[in-house]
Design a protein around this motif. Sequence first.
Motif, PDB file in Angstrom:
ATOM      1  N   HIS A  11      -1.375  -2.905  -4.160  1.00 19.61           N
ATOM      2  CA  HIS A  11      -1.043  -3.955  -5.115  1.00 19.61           C
ATOM      3  C   HIS A  11      -0.898  -5.289  -4.401  1.00 19.61           C
ATOM      4  O   HIS A  11      -0.439  -5.341  -3.258  1.00 19.61           O
ATOM      5  CB  HIS A  11       0.278  -3.632  -5.830  1.00 19.61           C
ATOM      6  N   GLU A  12      -1.323  -6.337  -5.089  1.00 13.87           N
ATOM      7  CA  GLU A  12      -1.122  -7.687  -4.546  1.00 13.87           C
ATOM      8  C   GLU A  12      -0.337  -8.502  -5.557  1.00 13.87           C
ATOM      9  O   GLU A  12      -0.608  -8.460  -6.753  1.00 13.87           O
ATOM     10  CB  GLU A  12      -2.452  -8.388  -4.257  1.00 13.87           C
ATOM     11  N   HIS A  63       0.878  -1.166   0.000  1.00 12.68           N
ATOM     12  CA  HIS A  63       0.000   0.000   0.000  1.00 12.68           C
ATOM     13  C   HIS A  63       0.916   1.216   0.000  1.00 12.68           C
ATOM     14  O   HIS A  63       1.856   1.288   0.797  1.00 12.68           O
ATOM     15  CB  HIS A  63      -0.900  -0.043   1.230  1.00 12.68           C
ATOM     16  N   VAL A  64       0.641   2.156  -0.915  1.00 15.09           N
ATOM     17  CA  VAL A  64       1.591   3.230  -1.179  1.00 15.09           C
ATOM     18  C   VAL A  64       0.952   4.590  -0.931  1.00 15.09           C
ATOM     19  O   VAL A  64      -0.137   4.870  -1.454  1.00 15.09           O
ATOM     20  CB  VAL A  64       2.085   3.149  -2.647  1.00 15.09           C
ATOM     21  N   TRP A  65       1.616   5.418  -0.121  1.00 12.39           N
ATOM     22  CA  TRP A  65       1.169   6.794   0.132  1.00 12.39           C
ATOM     23  C   TRP A  65       2.280   7.740  -0.291  1.00 12.39           C
ATOM     24  O   TRP A  65       3.463   7.477  -0.060  1.00 12.39           O
ATOM     25  CB  TRP A  65       0.902   7.020   1.623  1.00 12.39           C
ATOM     26  N   VAL A  66       1.872   8.839  -0.923  1.00 15.02           N
ATOM     27  CA  VAL A  66       2.823   9.911  -1.210  1.00 15.02           C
ATOM     28  C   VAL A  66       2.251  11.190  -0.612  1.00 15.02           C
ATOM     29  O   VAL A  66       1.080  11.517  -0.871  1.00 15.02           O
ATOM     30  CB  VAL A  66       3.083  10.045  -2.714  1.00 15.02           C
ATOM     31  N   ASN A  67       3.045  11.819   0.244  1.00 13.46           N
ATOM     32  CA  ASN A  67       2.587  13.051   0.904  1.00 13.46           C
ATOM     33  C   ASN A  67       1.226  12.841   1.553  1.00 13.46           C
ATOM     34  O   ASN A  67       0.292  13.636   1.372  1.00 13.46           O
ATOM     35  CB  ASN A  67       2.546  14.215  -0.090  1.00 13.46           C
ATOM     36  N   VAL A 118       5.618   6.650   1.563  1.00  9.29           N
ATOM     37  CA  VAL A 118       5.520   5.636   2.617  1.00  9.29           C
ATOM     38  C   VAL A 118       4.890   4.398   1.979  1.00  9.29           C
ATOM     39  O   VAL A 118       3.843   4.510   1.325  1.00  9.29           O
ATOM     40  CB  VAL A 118       4.639   6.130   3.787  1.00  9.29           C
ATOM     41  N   ILE A 119       5.553   3.260   2.105  1.00  8.68           N
ATOM     42  CA  ILE A 119       5.014   2.032   1.518  1.00  8.68           C
ATOM     43  C   ILE A 119       4.964   0.951   2.595  1.00  8.68           C
ATOM     44  O   ILE A 119       5.992   0.609   3.196  1.00  8.68           O
ATOM     45  CB  ILE A 119       5.868   1.531   0.334  1.00  8.68           C
ATOM     46  N   ALA A 120       3.747   0.462   2.854  1.00  4.43           N
ATOM     47  CA  ALA A 120       3.604  -0.659   3.785  1.00  4.43           C
ATOM     48  C   ALA A 120       3.618  -1.938   2.954  1.00  4.43           C
ATOM     49  O   ALA A 120       2.866  -2.048   1.978  1.00  4.43           O
ATOM     50  CB  ALA A 120       2.283  -0.548   4.539  1.00  4.43           C
ATOM     51  N   VAL A 121       4.503  -2.868   3.291  1.00  5.00           N
ATOM     52  CA  VAL A 121       4.579  -4.148   2.580  1.00  5.00           C
ATOM     53  C   VAL A 121       4.250  -5.260   3.563  1.00  5.00           C
ATOM     54  O   VAL A 121       4.837  -5.321   4.647  1.00  5.00           O
ATOM     55  CB  VAL A 121       5.970  -4.373   1.966  1.00  5.00           C
ATOM     56  N   ASP A 177       2.834   0.581 -11.359  1.00  2.80           N
ATOM     57  CA  ASP A 177       3.114   2.012 -11.379  1.00  2.80           C
ATOM     58  C   ASP A 177       1.947   2.759 -10.773  1.00  2.80           C
ATOM     59  O   ASP A 177       0.794   2.486 -11.100  1.00  2.80           O
ATOM     60  CB  ASP A 177       3.365   2.463 -12.823  1.00  2.80           C
ATOM     61  N   CYS A 178       2.263   3.721  -9.895  1.00  4.40           N
ATOM     62  CA  CYS A 178       1.212   4.465  -9.196  1.00  4.40           C
ATOM     63  C   CYS A 178       1.303   5.929  -9.639  1.00  4.40           C
ATOM     64  O   CYS A 178       2.364   6.550  -9.519  1.00  4.40           O
ATOM     65  CB  CYS A 178       1.442   4.396  -7.689  1.00  4.40           C
TER      66      CYS A 178
END
Length: 624
Positions: free
Chosen positions: A163-164, A152-156, A186-189, A171-172
């Motif tokens: 993505h799974e 799960h990807v957050w920017v600012n 910030v990326i939670a894996v 690409d986001c």
Amino acid sequence: MIGPLNSATASHRTSRNIAVAIAFLGSIFPALGQQAFQTLLVGLDHRPVTSLNGDWHYLVDQSPARALYLENGAINDKSYAMNEHPNLVGSHNEEYDFSTAPTLNVPGDWNTQIPQLFNYEGVVWNQRDFNAQPKPGTRSFLHIGAANYRSHVWVNQKRVCDHEGGFTPFDCEVTSVLHPGTNFVVIAVDATRLIDGIPSVGYDWFNYGGLTRDVSLVTVPNAFIDDYDIHLSHGPAWHPGNTELTGYVHVLGAAAGTPVTIDVPEAGAKITVKTDADGRAPFSVKATRLTLWSPESPKLYKVRLTSGIDELTDDIGFRDIRVDGTGILLNGKAVFLKGINVHAEAPVRGGRANNDQDVATIFSYVKELNANFVRLCHYPHDERMERAADRDGIMVWSEIPNWQHISFDKPEVYAKDVTMLKEMIRRDRNKASVILWSVSNETPNNPIRTKFLTGLANEARQLDSTRLITSALNSEHIEGSAATLNDPFADALDVIGVNEYIGWYTGRPENADTMQWILPQKPVIMSEFGAEAKYGNHGADNQRWTEEQQANVYKHQLVMLGKIPQLRGIAPWILIDFRSNTRNIPKLQDGYNRKGLLSEDGQKKQAFFILQRAYKDNTVGNAE
Ligand code: GCU
């Protein structure tokens, strides 16, 4: 027990089954046919990007991972994703802080970087700042080569994508959330195994977690080339003089009628076509001079694509691959695949393979083995592998990780599989080295599985009609000296992979000498065979775990394989010993599957030289 299938009944049965399968799947999963497909920029490794590789701060979010998952399982956008800092004075706020947290290297798994996380299969948060200067008239994407397993990807502080799947890129789009100057991602894996995952919970390789491949920021014009397919035209029959290049270029954000130029200067091929209402521009153009790609001459051409102000130049080879009865034809010529299985694990340093050095080392072993083929198992590898195979003339089997037991009865799992298949094919469809798409490995022979995988095989054919569809089956029935493969799923395949372990899991090595294989009349690849040996462990050739026993298994296998009329390739299991935490015999395995021809630190076992010799002298099997 029905006898071996002849091609006529097989093809009639195939088309009837496929029709049934599509109707069946369509009726059950009409709405769920396709999961939202993340954007995937093709040829990104040939675009200028801002690399975000390097040190990233990390925080571990132990189960139940409340910083990521709310009680109801929904994603928590209000915790670590915000990247805030604890008040050192004043009111209590957050109890985490990336800025003072330790770092790990991206790309890289956390397991081999942080000893305490060696066996950790949960959530790790990754954060870094980066500079950006967004320009008007452009779009920006965060590219993630792969992140295992869910991310799960957050920017600012804005969530930009989820993505799974641990082995395919995504690409986001971040255009709307970027600002000039310092930004942060910030990326939670979450590497937790899922029963409805692909793969599911049990598999024989190490579950390396994290941002395991390159991460970068790419900026492109508002209308840009996001996808293309450029290949030698592939009619129903091979034509020796064929020099027609065909395919399409897709320009995202382009108005209908937007010009697109495809230019292959060295081949004397250039054409300008126009996009349709969906931004797609199909084309065909004859090349005036064309050397086809093959192991003997792995010719790659600079292919320049331009549309408006966007431009991309890729390195592409052109070749024709097809089956003809039980033969595999490369550029119209029968070919025998002298292969080896390879896991995406870095030789010597260990961990996920994801850089030029890892790939160079792996391919140096493959070439030393005199191989012309690799089965990249059991999942798509780093794109560098296919690029190296393109350059070195090594043919490739690429696979999605439907490994043994998957939830074949679940429509949502089928939808995930279709997305994963699309990601694999989209990333590598312009790689001449890739000749086979595999949709599974060693799955149980039952009707639900067969319909599920037949559906996938058809999906692959529709996505790419220029390559061969395969799978590794192990549903053969061995009785005495007869090994019979009678698996209806084989009907849906162009080439059949067979896994067998005569001399290791089944019987004694010498049983192979007299084994009669009863197989469909299709090209067959023995996609796995082998035995375990600890490097340096020596003894009699019937003493298991010794190099001598492993070598003995290979000797008998090569005798058996030479007698199988449909055999058109082999890929022994496996090039290098690899980590698997199901392998726990101390002093012999120590957490490694020891079926490698090389130890994990590159020591060659006796069997390496047996196969090397057989491939040099071409004493294994026949192309025709
Ligand atoms: C299976 C399987 C591999 C596994 C191998 C083994 O056939 O496909 O993933 O590692 O056998 O048991 O060594």
